[in-house]
Design a protein around this motif. Structure first.
Motif, PDB file in Angstrom:
ATOM      1  N   TYR A   4       0.830  -1.198   0.000  1.00  0.00           N
ATOM      2  CA  TYR A   4       0.000   0.000   0.000  1.00  0.00           C
ATOM      3  C   TYR A   4       0.870   1.255   0.000  1.00  0.00           C
ATOM      4  O   TYR A   4       0.593   2.221  -0.715  1.00  0.00           O
ATOM      5  CB  TYR A   4      -0.938  -0.021   1.210  1.00  0.00           C
ATOM      6  N   GLU A   5       1.964   1.265   0.789  1.00  0.00           N
ATOM      7  CA  GLU A   5       2.858   2.420   0.850  1.00  0.00           C
ATOM      8  C   GLU A   5       3.505   2.687  -0.503  1.00  0.00           C
ATOM      9  O   GLU A   5       3.627   3.830  -0.926  1.00  0.00           O
ATOM     10  CB  GLU A   5       3.926   2.229   1.935  1.00  0.00           C
ATOM     11  N   GLU A   6       3.905   1.644  -1.190  1.00  0.00           N
ATOM     12  CA  GLU A   6       4.495   1.809  -2.528  1.00  0.00           C
ATOM     13  C   GLU A   6       3.445   2.353  -3.500  1.00  0.00           C
ATOM     14  O   GLU A   6       3.740   3.200  -4.329  1.00  0.00           O
ATOM     15  CB  GLU A   6       5.062   0.482  -3.038  1.00  0.00           C
ATOM     16  N   TYR A   7       2.228   1.850  -3.373  1.00  0.00           N
ATOM     17  CA  TYR A   7       1.146   2.316  -4.250  1.00  0.00           C
ATOM     18  C   TYR A   7       0.846   3.791  -3.986  1.00  0.00           C
ATOM     19  O   TYR A   7       0.642   4.561  -4.912  1.00  0.00           O
ATOM     20  CB  TYR A   7      -0.109   1.455  -4.055  1.00  0.00           C
ATOM     21  N   LYS A   8       0.841   4.191  -2.709  1.00  0.00           N
ATOM     22  CA  LYS A   8       0.605   5.597  -2.371  1.00  0.00           C
ATOM     23  C   LYS A   8       1.702   6.483  -2.968  1.00  0.00           C
ATOM     24  O   LYS A   8       1.419   7.534  -3.527  1.00  0.00           O
ATOM     25  CB  LYS A   8       0.563   5.782  -0.852  1.00  0.00           C
ATOM     26  N   SER A   9       2.934   6.031  -2.865  1.00  0.00           N
ATOM     27  CA  SER A   9       4.048   6.794  -3.400  1.00  0.00           C
ATOM     28  C   SER A   9       3.927   6.929  -4.921  1.00  0.00           C
ATOM     29  O   SER A   9       4.125   8.017  -5.477  1.00  0.00           O
ATOM     30  CB  SER A   9       5.365   6.117  -3.034  1.00  0.00           C
ATOM     31  N   LEU A  10       3.592   5.835  -5.580  1.00  0.00           N
ATOM     32  CA  LEU A  10       3.411   5.849  -7.028  1.00  0.00           C
ATOM     33  C   LEU A  10       2.252   6.763  -7.414  1.00  0.00           C
ATOM     34  O   LEU A  10       2.347   7.546  -8.354  1.00  0.00           O
ATOM     35  CB  LEU A  10       3.157   4.419  -7.529  1.00  0.00           C
TER      36      LEU A  10
END
Length: 128
Positions: free
Chosen positions: A7-13
């Protein structure tokens, strides 16, 4: 960065994508506003701005120091705008973007600050 797996990677993307959308939207909106106010397409305006006869007339009217600054700015703008941004590395894109922003401020200062000051001094000299 690769594929977003958390989820954190998706938010960053997503933040990066949102930033890109905002910037791209601002570019398109600005182009539309310029076209609307001028009554000409952005391509027409770009060609007009770079017509040799217009540039020649402008440079002839400028005092030598301002003409030199303008010519140097124009050459650097031409060099940077001729780059294929799709082929630039991320670092090169950042460098080119920062330089274009810097040059836009220099051009604005030259045309809207230095030139009017020169013309005012020239006019005051005529009245003396």
């Amino acid at each position: 960065m690769g594929t977003a797996t958390t989820y954190e990677e998706y938010k960053s993307l997503t933040r990066s994508f949102i930033r890109w959308l905002e910037s791209y939207g601002t570019l398109i909106k600005t182009m539309g506003e310029i076209e609307k106010s001028s009554g000409k397409s952005f391509e027409e305006l770009s060609r007009e701005f770079t017509k040799p006869e217009i540039l020649s007339q402008l440079i002839e009217r400028l005092p030598p120091d301002l003409a030199g600054k303008f010519f140097a700015l124009f050459l650097e703008l031409t060099r940077l705008l001729s780059k294929d941004i799709r082929r630039l590395s991320s670092e090169e894109k950042i460098k080119v973007g920062k330089k274009l922003i810097e040059l836009s401020k220099e051009l604005e200062h030259l045309i809207f600050k230095e030139l009017p000051n020169y013309l005012l001094k020239e006019k005051e000299g005529e009245q003396s």
